[in-house]
Design a protein around this motif. Structure first.
Motif: not given
Length: 567
Positions: A259-260, A262-264, A286, A290-291, A317, A320-321, A327
């Motif tokens: 997962t990223s 920057d993911a949750h 990322t 942010g991707k 995602t 992102t938050t 993404d």
């Protein structure tokens, strides 16, 4: 509306001498002949049997003291969990009137504050929170209601933009009230017939919007996006290793999720909770907006394989938050097909954009996913909480989670037990979170949700263009994709400091926290801040309240400048 931002509504008390199934004259008085000590005229006390309410009315020989004692005896039954008009209608009417006036209409008026800040220690002294042996009067309960509302943050206020939820949607609120009045638990058709059917209608329509063919597949309402992501991990793991349901983690290879960075945080948290381990969630780098970097994702998949681990899932995602990045789902789908991985899309925040023809292209490729988390309580502004997990795989939720408890999911019931859907959930008791969302959908229509999404994106675009033209405001991401707008405010006293100096970075890092403190103590608005990677603290404005307009965007800019210009 008065200039002070205070409005008042009233609810009518309906007197209804209804006849109840018990055959009693009133739903409020038991016919049990409890022995009570009653008072009669004079000094003598006698012991007698508590009469029925109708008898009390007819007994002219009983004086005011006796009537008061009888009423006290009735009030002693307040522990009973059954509403009746005699005891509760006036109270509930006053209570709901207070809620409508103070927590709904006044709390969402721009003329009023978002919050009345009180330090924790002082609030503990101010609030009457202690639990007691004896019951409070209705008047005291109403006083506690007013105090609770007064000291709570008004998350429905137009200037509450602090989290990925906001507003008090009137139709969502109505659905929420009805949900609590009916108090259902959605596991079997026999106890929740309307909501079992309602869930399936709503979930199928959401799967259709995602792009799953004919809306086929499965889905659930989950208690939050974190749990929905956990369901996705569970389903993915079951698809590749169905024996894990009975045999557990023993003798299995090391499982890896990607997962990223920057993911949750819920992806790591649920991986830990399920025994996979947070170290086996590989964070993918990322890019500057942010991707996920797809080339890094592929290299990490190959690394996991070379280590003898078993990659089984990518959690992409969509929104992102912090940054609100989407993404590259099509490229991720290609990699998942190439390496036979489950593709999950956490669209808890950005999923609402699917309702808009203009903005749904942000999620292009989501139709190729195996599962999707989508929270209507976020971008679509349904009341908390309203979260869904959608999957293209029919029956996988039941296959992964059902235990066929015979005290609840009997197979020899007189109706079609396919409608007993609760066994596919890891919960037993479960709220009917569908009702408020379904009610909103019927009230607004799909076209109304589309207009809502278009409006909040339009507001974000106006805010972005406005701060780009305003001295002292600088973008973190030059062109936001979602309704997250991340920016710095640079006070006049800092604009002459060299940008590459430690002094500039240290002072800029302190601006957002100080402005946030001032706005909360003023009660004027709430916007959050945070750092990310190597960037100093910045503001993150999140917009999902479609009642805001361009003048509100200008107010936010002016207020931040007012609060921070002397820093």
């Amino acid at each position: 509306m008065p200039a002070n931002g205070v409005c008042s509504v009233g609810l009518e008390v309906i007197e209804d001498n209804a006849t109840y199934a018990s055959g009693s004259d009133s739903a409020g008085v038991s016919e049990d002949e409890d022995v009570q000590q009653l008072f009669v005229s004079g000094a003598d006390r006698v012991t007698s049997v508590l009469p029925k309410k109708s008898d009390i009315r007819k007994a002219s020989q009983v004086d005011e003291q006796a009537a008061a004692a009888a009423a006290a005896a009735v009030s002693d039954k307040r522990y009973a969990s059954l509403p009746n008009r005699e005891q509760h209608q006036q109270f509930l009417t006053q209570f709901l009137t207070e809620v409508l006036n103070s927590a709904v209409f006044n709390a969402t008026d721009r003329a009023n504050k978002v919050l009345n800040w009180v330090d924790p220690e002082e609030l503990q002294r101010t609030l009457d929170l202690a639990l007691k042996d004896e019951p409070d009067t209705h008047e005291k309960l109403l006083e506690l209601t007013r105090a609770t509302i007064r000291h709570s943050v008004k998350t429905g206020h137009p200037y509450f933009m602090n989290q990925l939820f906001s507003s008090v949607d009137p139709y969502g609120f109505a659905g929420q009230v009805l949900t609590d009045a009916l108090n259902p638990s959605v596991y079997t058709y026999e106890v929740s017939p309307v909501f079992v059917l309602m869930e399936e209608v709503v979930l199928r329509e959401m799967r259709t919007i995602v792009g799953y063919p004919d809306g086929e597949g499965d889905g659930i309402f989950a208690p939050g996006g974190s749990m929905a992501n956990g369901y996705a991990i569970s389903c993915a793991r079951h698809k590749f290793m169905p024996d894990i349901k009975t045999k557990g983690l023993h003798a299995l290879p090391r499982l890896v999720i990607f997962t990223s960075e920057d993911a949750h945080y819920s992806v790591k948290k649920l991986a830990s909770f399920m025994g996979i381990g947070s170290d086996n969630v590989y964070a993918i780098k990322t890019d500057n907006v942010g991707k996920i970097r797809v080339e890094h994702l592929e290299s990490e998949i190959l690394r996991a394989k070379s280590e003898g681990a078993l990659p089984f899932m990518v959690s992409a995602t969509a929104g992102t938050t912090v940054i609100g990045a989407f993404d590259p789902l099509e490229q991720i789908a290609d990699l998942c097909a190439k390496y036979n991985l489950w593709m999950h899309v956490d669209a808890a925040w950005g999923g609402g954009a699917l309702m808009s023809k203009k903005y749904r292209t942000l999620l292009k490729g989501i139709e190729r996913s195996d599962s999707v988390t989508w929270n209507p309580h976020k971008l679509l502004a349904a009341p908390q909480q309203c979260s869904t997990l959608l999957t293209r795989h029919r029956n996988i939720l039941a296959e992964a989670h059902s235990t066929n408890a015979t005290y609840l999911f009997q197979k020899d019931k007189f109706y079609d037990t396919r409608y007993d859907t609760g066994d596919k959930h890891i919960q037993c008791g479960r709220r009917a979170d569908v009702l408020k969302f379904w009610f909103m959908w019927r009230a607004k229509g799909t076209a109304g949700f589309e207009a809502h999404i278009d409006k909040v994106f339009e507001n974000a675009e106006h805010f972005t263009s406005s701060i780009k033209a305003r001295p002292g405001f600088e973008m973190v991401i030059e062109q936001p994709e979602c309704t997250n707008v991340c920016f710095w405010y640079v006070p006049p006293g800092l604009r002459g400091v060299p940008r590459d100096s430690a002094e500039y970075r240290d002072r800029l890092h302190k601006v957002a926290p100080k402005v946030k403190e001032r706005m909360m103590k003023d009660g004027s608005m709430m916007i959050t801040y945070q750092p990310i990677h190597d960037k100093p603290n910045f503001f993150r404005l999140v917009l999902q309240n479609s009642s805001l307009d361009k003048s509100d965007m200008n107010y936010i800019i002016d207020e931040i400048e007012r609060l921070g210009k002397d820093l």
